[in-house]
Design a protein around this motif. Structure first.
Motif, PDB file in Angstrom:
ATOM      1  N   LEU A 208      -4.900  30.531  18.789  1.00 42.58           N
ATOM      2  CA  LEU A 208      -5.541  30.061  17.559  1.00 42.58           C
ATOM      3  C   LEU A 208      -5.991  31.212  16.653  1.00 42.58           C
ATOM      4  O   LEU A 208      -5.791  31.138  15.429  1.00 42.58           O
ATOM      5  N   PHE A 211      -2.921  32.420  14.867  1.00 39.95           N
ATOM      6  CA  PHE A 211      -2.483  31.479  13.838  1.00 39.95           C
ATOM      7  C   PHE A 211      -3.341  31.628  12.573  1.00 39.95           C
ATOM      8  O   PHE A 211      -2.817  31.603  11.451  1.00 39.95           O
ATOM      9  N   ARG A 212      -4.648  31.788  12.759  1.00 41.17           N
ATOM     10  CA  ARG A 212      -5.527  31.988  11.593  1.00 41.17           C
ATOM     11  C   ARG A 212      -5.193  33.290  10.881  1.00 41.17           C
ATOM     12  O   ARG A 212      -5.138  33.343   9.643  1.00 41.17           O
ATOM     13  N   SER A 215      -1.928  33.047   8.927  1.00 40.30           N
ATOM     14  CA  SER A 215      -2.087  32.175   7.755  1.00 40.30           C
ATOM     15  C   SER A 215      -2.838  32.895   6.641  1.00 40.30           C
ATOM     16  O   SER A 215      -2.476  32.787   5.463  1.00 40.30           O
ATOM     17  N   ALA A 221       2.923  30.274  10.699  1.00 36.21           N
ATOM     18  CA  ALA A 221       2.526  29.870  12.044  1.00 36.21           C
ATOM     19  C   ALA A 221       3.636  29.013  12.646  1.00 36.21           C
ATOM     20  O   ALA A 221       4.064  28.026  12.045  1.00 36.21           O
ATOM     21  N   ILE A 223       4.324  26.845  15.910  1.00 35.96           N
ATOM     22  CA  ILE A 223       3.611  26.244  17.034  1.00 35.96           C
ATOM     23  C   ILE A 223       4.622  25.577  17.963  1.00 35.96           C
ATOM     24  O   ILE A 223       5.373  24.686  17.551  1.00 35.96           O
ATOM     25  N   VAL A 233      -4.678  22.700  19.019  1.00 35.48           N
ATOM     26  CA  VAL A 233      -3.404  23.396  18.835  1.00 35.48           C
ATOM     27  C   VAL A 233      -2.393  22.487  18.147  1.00 35.48           C
ATOM     28  O   VAL A 233      -1.648  22.917  17.259  1.00 35.48           O
ATOM     29  N   THR A 235      -2.804  20.339  15.987  1.00 36.25           N
ATOM     30  CA  THR A 235      -3.089  20.087  14.573  1.00 36.25           C
ATOM     31  C   THR A 235      -2.991  21.344  13.710  1.00 36.25           C
ATOM     32  O   THR A 235      -3.279  21.289  12.519  1.00 36.25           O
ATOM     33  N   VAL A 236      -2.597  22.467  14.288  1.00 31.68           N
ATOM     34  CA  VAL A 236      -2.445  23.694  13.507  1.00 31.68           C
ATOM     35  C   VAL A 236      -1.358  23.488  12.455  1.00 31.68           C
ATOM     36  O   VAL A 236      -0.272  22.963  12.740  1.00 31.68           O
ATOM     37  N   HIS A 240       6.246  23.130  13.742  1.00 26.86           N
ATOM     38  CA  HIS A 240       6.083  22.714  15.134  1.00 26.86           C
ATOM     39  C   HIS A 240       7.459  22.535  15.783  1.00 26.86           C
ATOM     40  O   HIS A 240       8.362  21.933  15.195  1.00 26.86           O
TER      41      HIS A 240
END
Length: 259
Positions: A208, A211-212, A215, A221, A223, A233, A235-236, A240
């Protein structure tokens, strides 16, 4: 638009100034009951090696120790960062951030204590991780009962040895209490590489912060979804993928697009 198309196009258009940074477990290797048996999916070594000749940076950034990554994913041109970025594989061996080295005796003591308490417990595995220690219970017959047994022991070990507790998917991990995670590591990697575009691929809570970070850098990102995903995770925001095999197909497409 298909998953990962935006990241693929951005990397392909600026390949020499682009970076692709990835976790190992759950991304390049399927999650399995025995974490010590993890290995790259067939064909991954070849596609990573090819990408490393075309992109500005291809790297693995994992919670695994660097020595583990070097044993399972020593691909020419692919940089290896272990222990959430606290370790880096170099030409002369393993480089450890100075703030981390002084905590190694604490980690070793906590590891020995957890082995003493948990070795032999059915379905529970204590994993030595150099600058961290993890307790896994994916193989336990009753996940809830195993978690109830493990959690107080992990908390006690954290208190005894001054370590930081971090949860994951059927795992509790103790890490050293320094202000370093995959997010700070990824910032450092992007800065040192002078990258104009970066994509980061991960699958768990430890990803996480990365990912931040990617971004915030206007990167991408990626996933990699899987069974029993940790809350937060799934909802990142980003592309996907349906497991490591699906992500592997994306890597092959990226390799073809940068030919």
């Amino acid at each position: 638009m298909d998953p990962g198309a935006a990241a693929l196009n951005a990397i392909a258009n600026r390949s020499k100034m682009a970076g692709l940074v990835m976790d190992f477990d759950g991304v390049l290797s399927p999650i399995i009951d025995d974490p010590s048996a993890s290995e790259l999916l067939p064909g991954t070594e070849e596609v990573l090696g090819s990408l490393a000749t075309k992109l500005g940076l291809v790297a693995l950034l994992s919670g695994r120790p660097v020595d583990f990554l070097a044993d399972r994913a020593a691909v020419p041109g692919v940089a290896l960062y272990g222990s959430y970025g606290l370790e880096q594989r170099t030409d002369s061996g393993v480089s450890v951030l100075p703030d981390a080295e002084r905590w190694m005796p604490n980690v070793q003591a906590a590891t020995a204590w957890l082995h003493e308490k948990l070795d032999g417990a059915e379905g529970i595995h204590v994993e030595d991780k150099s600058l961290a220690v993890a307790v896994h219970w994916r193989r336990a017959a009753d996940h809830a009962a195993a978690a109830d047994a493990i959690n107080p022991l992990v908390q006690e070990a954290a208190s005894l040895h001054g370590l930081r507790r971090e949860p994951g998917k059927f795992v509790e991990e103790l890490r050293i209490p320094v202000n370093q995670d995959k997010g700070t590591a990824l910032h450092r990697i992007m800065d040192e590489g002078g990258l104009e575009v970066t994509a980061y691929a991960g699958d768990d809570l430890g990803d996480l912060p990365a990912f931040r970070a990617v971004s915030l850098a206007r990167g991408h990102a990626l996933i990699v979804d899987g069974p029993d995903m940790a809350p937060g995770v799934e909802t990142v925001a980003g592309a996907h993928f349906d497991g490591p095999a699906d992500f592997h197909l994306w890597l092959k497409r990226l390799d073809e697009a940068t030919s």
